[in-house]
Design a protein around this motif. Structure first.
Motif, PDB file in Angstrom:
ATOM      1  N   ALA A  99       1.046  -1.432   0.483  1.00  0.00           N
ATOM      2  CA  ALA A  99       0.202  -0.296   0.191  1.00  0.00           C
ATOM      3  C   ALA A  99       1.102   1.157  -0.258  1.00  0.00           C
ATOM      4  N   TYR A 100       2.077   1.147   0.212  1.00  0.00           N
ATOM      5  CA  TYR A 100       2.730   2.227   1.052  1.00  0.00           C
ATOM      6  C   TYR A 100       3.855   2.958  -0.020  1.00  0.00           C
ATOM      7  N   ALA A 101       4.076   1.841  -0.871  1.00  0.00           N
ATOM      8  CA  ALA A 101       4.568   1.855  -2.404  1.00  0.00           C
ATOM      9  C   ALA A 101       4.015   2.314  -3.490  1.00  0.00           C
ATOM     10  N   LEU A 102       2.179   1.291  -3.497  1.00  0.00           N
ATOM     11  CA  LEU A 102       0.996   2.466  -4.073  1.00  0.00           C
ATOM     12  C   LEU A 102       1.244   3.823  -4.379  1.00  0.00           C
ATOM     13  N   TYR A 103       1.308   4.589  -2.569  1.00  0.00           N
ATOM     14  CA  TYR A 103       0.602   5.401  -2.402  1.00  0.00           C
ATOM     15  C   TYR A 103       2.009   6.721  -2.912  1.00  0.00           C
ATOM     16  N   GLN A 104       3.177   6.082  -2.577  1.00  0.00           N
ATOM     17  CA  GLN A 104       4.029   6.374  -2.659  1.00  0.00           C
ATOM     18  C   GLN A 104       4.576   7.048  -4.367  1.00  0.00           C
ATOM     19  N   THR A 105       3.476   6.649  -5.548  1.00  0.00           N
ATOM     20  CA  THR A 105       3.278   6.715  -6.678  1.00  0.00           C
ATOM     21  C   THR A 105       2.086   7.761  -6.892  1.00  0.00           C
ATOM     22  N   LEU A 106       1.176   7.459  -6.478  1.00  0.00           N
ATOM     23  CA  LEU A 106       0.218   8.670  -6.520  1.00  0.00           C
ATOM     24  C   LEU A 106       0.141   9.869  -5.614  1.00  0.00           C
ATOM     25  N   LEU A 107       1.003  10.191  -4.471  1.00  0.00           N
ATOM     26  CA  LEU A 107       0.538  11.133  -3.034  1.00  0.00           C
ATOM     27  C   LEU A 107       0.710  12.569  -3.975  1.00  0.00           C
ATOM     28  N   SER A 108       1.310  12.890  -5.265  1.00  0.00           N
ATOM     29  CA  SER A 108       1.858  14.049  -5.838  1.00  0.00           C
ATOM     30  C   SER A 108       0.158  14.153  -5.887  1.00  0.00           C
TER      31      SER A 108
END
Length: 253
Positions: free
Chosen positions: A192-201
């Motif tokens: 979930a964190y890895a996916l969030y890193q790609t979307l956070l912006s």
């Protein structure tokens, strides 16, 4: 003339502005610009939802904005947020630990468009159900973003939000360890964190209080209990007649 405050959700530099000239500079000629005026700073802050402000000072009010603790979001505050897609996620567990399930409600242009339930665990916890829900919300967000939509996620689990948006960064730096002991639920947190890193912006994630009359949160809650009752381990689209009062009358988590 009464002073106005301008919220820019989508523009050259999203934030809160204290005059029209500043706001206009952010949205004039900007494709897909979304902005609105408010009569008070408090209303503007609530509508903006506590996201990061522009780096430059916003006149003499910037320190007040950044220091003030955001108020809990209400349905009215959420309705004012100008996002194309609003995703609500919730998890349930009976008892805790016990049977667990996840539910999601997706709105497009503030109209309910999708309900999802599932990710059943015969032995889970409220935290695992909530984390799975947030991870699934990120997956849905990724799909919606690919179509050019703006997306926001609402979750009533502060633990899940903090795991993904705050704590995971430090845990990763320390080799996924912490001094106080075991990090629970890493099997969910890490992807979930890895996916969030790609979307956070591109997305925003907000905490909402559960069972305070926020429709999307209530619907996600009912779906999480349906997941427990149906014992569906996959994620299922709710395809029955989507009558909101009838769904809200279902038992709660």
């Amino acid at each position: 003339m009464a002073k106005k405050f301008y919220v820019v959700w989508q523009g050259r530099e999203p934030g809160i502005y204290t005059n029209w000239a500043q706001c206009k500079a952010q949205v004039d000629g900007f494709s897909g610009a979304k902005y609105k005026s408010f009569s008070s700073l408090e209303e503007a802050e609530l509508a903006f939802g506590g996201r990061s402000f522009p780096q430059r000072e916003i006149n003499d009010i910037s320190s007040k904005i950044t220091k003030k603790k955001p108020s809990a979001l209400s349905q009215a505050h959420i309705d004012q947020m100008a996002y194309d897609i609003k995703i609500y996620t919730d998890g349930g567990c009976e008892p805790n630990p016990g049977e667990a399930g996840t539910g999601l409600a997706v709105y497009e242009n503030d109209v309910l468009s999708e309900l999802w339930y599932g990710l059943y665990q015969s032995i889970g916890t409220n935290n695992t159900a909530e984390l799975r829900g947030l991870n699934q919300a990120l997956l849905i967000a990724q799909d919606k973003l690919s179509t050019g939509k703006s997306v926001v996620i609402y979750c009533d689990s502060k633990y899940s939000i903090d795991c993904i948006t705050k704590w995971a960064s430090n845990w990763e730096k320390k080799g996924w360890t912490k001094a106080s002991g075991e990090i629970k639920n890493l099997d969910i947190i890490q992807p979930a964190y890895a996916l969030y890193q790609t979307l956070l912006s591109k997305i925003a994630i907000y905490h909402v209080n559960g069972h305070v009359g926020i429709e999307g949160n209530e619907l996600a809650d009912r779906m999480s209990i349906l997941a427990i009752d149906s014992k569906d381990e996959g994620l299922c689209r709710y395809n029955k007649n989507v009558d909101i009062p009838t769904i809200l009358a279902m038992r709660t988590g």
